[in-house]
Design a protein around this motif. Structure first.
Motif: not given
Lengths: 136, 154
Positions: B120-128
């Motif tokens: 994955i691309e770690p810097e583009k991970v989003e959490a909600k």
């Protein structure tokens, strides 16, 4: 507020509702975990119903039977394919029979972060009548 | 069961016991089948809280967990190129001077590592966090995306 728990949480599978009465809509029905406690003036009920929104929750009190009912929409988007599934979602349903007379007009409900909090005020009972024993 | 009669005094004990054994085996099978039927489809649960669902589409992986009552600030999410750690603590205040009728909700710490099936691309991970459900969207790295192969017609 008391001491904060330091224990490690263990995963638990949701308990499915076990009833002979079939529901009209297909899908699974789960029993939400609850905490119920009583103070002098009220009964408070806290239920974990993750995924339920305020408009999809139904609270009903009739003949001293309290019914909690909440619907959860599918979490996955249409274009998603599951890789693994450890929990399932569905409806939440649970009934309680209350031993106290509740003031229906003053029931309060709050739903936040998937936790439903219910305040059920007891109807004030008159102070117990003291019966005097006459001595002759 | 035909060869003997109760009370006739001519019970063939061996036949009787064989018959009992046969019935016992059938009952075992019946109950075994019933029990198997009751066991739900096997889940690949790692036995660590929280339970998660993992899904994917062309662009992302999606990790979801049920964490009712857990606030975003009580959660800690960290990612690497192919794994994810969800940790935190679920707090339930202890009420004083009350009488508990039921206590089924549990509080405590948790920490879980989830290995992802691809990069994955770690810097583009989003959490909600919404309604007690945590959703983490992990964009796939170019290398783990499925590519459509065009078929040339000659």
């Amino acid at each position: 507020m008391g001491e904060v728990s330091r224990k490690t949480l263990k995963p638990r599978d949701k308990t499915q509702l076990n009833t002979k009465i079939e529901q009209t809509k297909p899908g699974k029905v789960f029993i939400p975990d609850v905490d119920i406690y009583e103070t002098e003036k009220e009964i408070r009920l806290i239920a974990d119903m993750p995924g339920v929104t305020a408009d999809k929750v139904n609270i009903n009190l009739k003949d001293n039977i309290l019914t909690l009912d909440g619907e959860v929409e599918t979490l996955e988007g249409r274009d998603e394919t599951p890789i693994f599934k450890e929990f399932e979602t569905g409806r939440y349903y649970r009934q309680f029979s209350l031993s106290h007379v509740i003031d229906q007009s003053k029931i309060e409900a709050e739903l936040k972060d998937g936790v439903l909090k219910l305040t059920l005020p007891k109807i004030e009972t008159k102070t117990p009548r003291k019966i005097e024993v006459k001595a002759e | 069961m035909m060869g003997y009669k109760w009370g006739s005094g001519t019970i063939d004990l061996r036949t009787a016991f064989e018959e009992l054994e046969r019935i016992r085996q059938q009952m075992d099978k019946l109950f075994g089948d019933l029990a198997e039927g009751a066991i739900k489809e096997p889940t690949l649960s790692a036995g660590v809280f929280p339970l998660v669902n993992l899904s994917e589409n062309n662009d992302n992986y999606y990790v979801r967990a049920e964490l009712p009552g857990v606030k975003p600030e009580e959660l800690d999410i960290s990612v690497t190129a192919n794994s994810l750690i969800i940790s935190g603590e679920r707090k339930i205040p202890e009420e004083e001077n009350v009488n508990y009728h039921r206590r089924e909700r549990e509080a405590g710490r948790f920490s879980r590592v989830i290995s992802l099936p691809g990069q994955i691309e770690p810097e583009k991970v989003e959490a909600k966090c919404k309604n007690g459900i945590l959703t983490i969207i992990l964009p796939k790295a170019e290398t783990s995306k499925t590519r459509q192969v065009a078929i040339k017609t000659e």
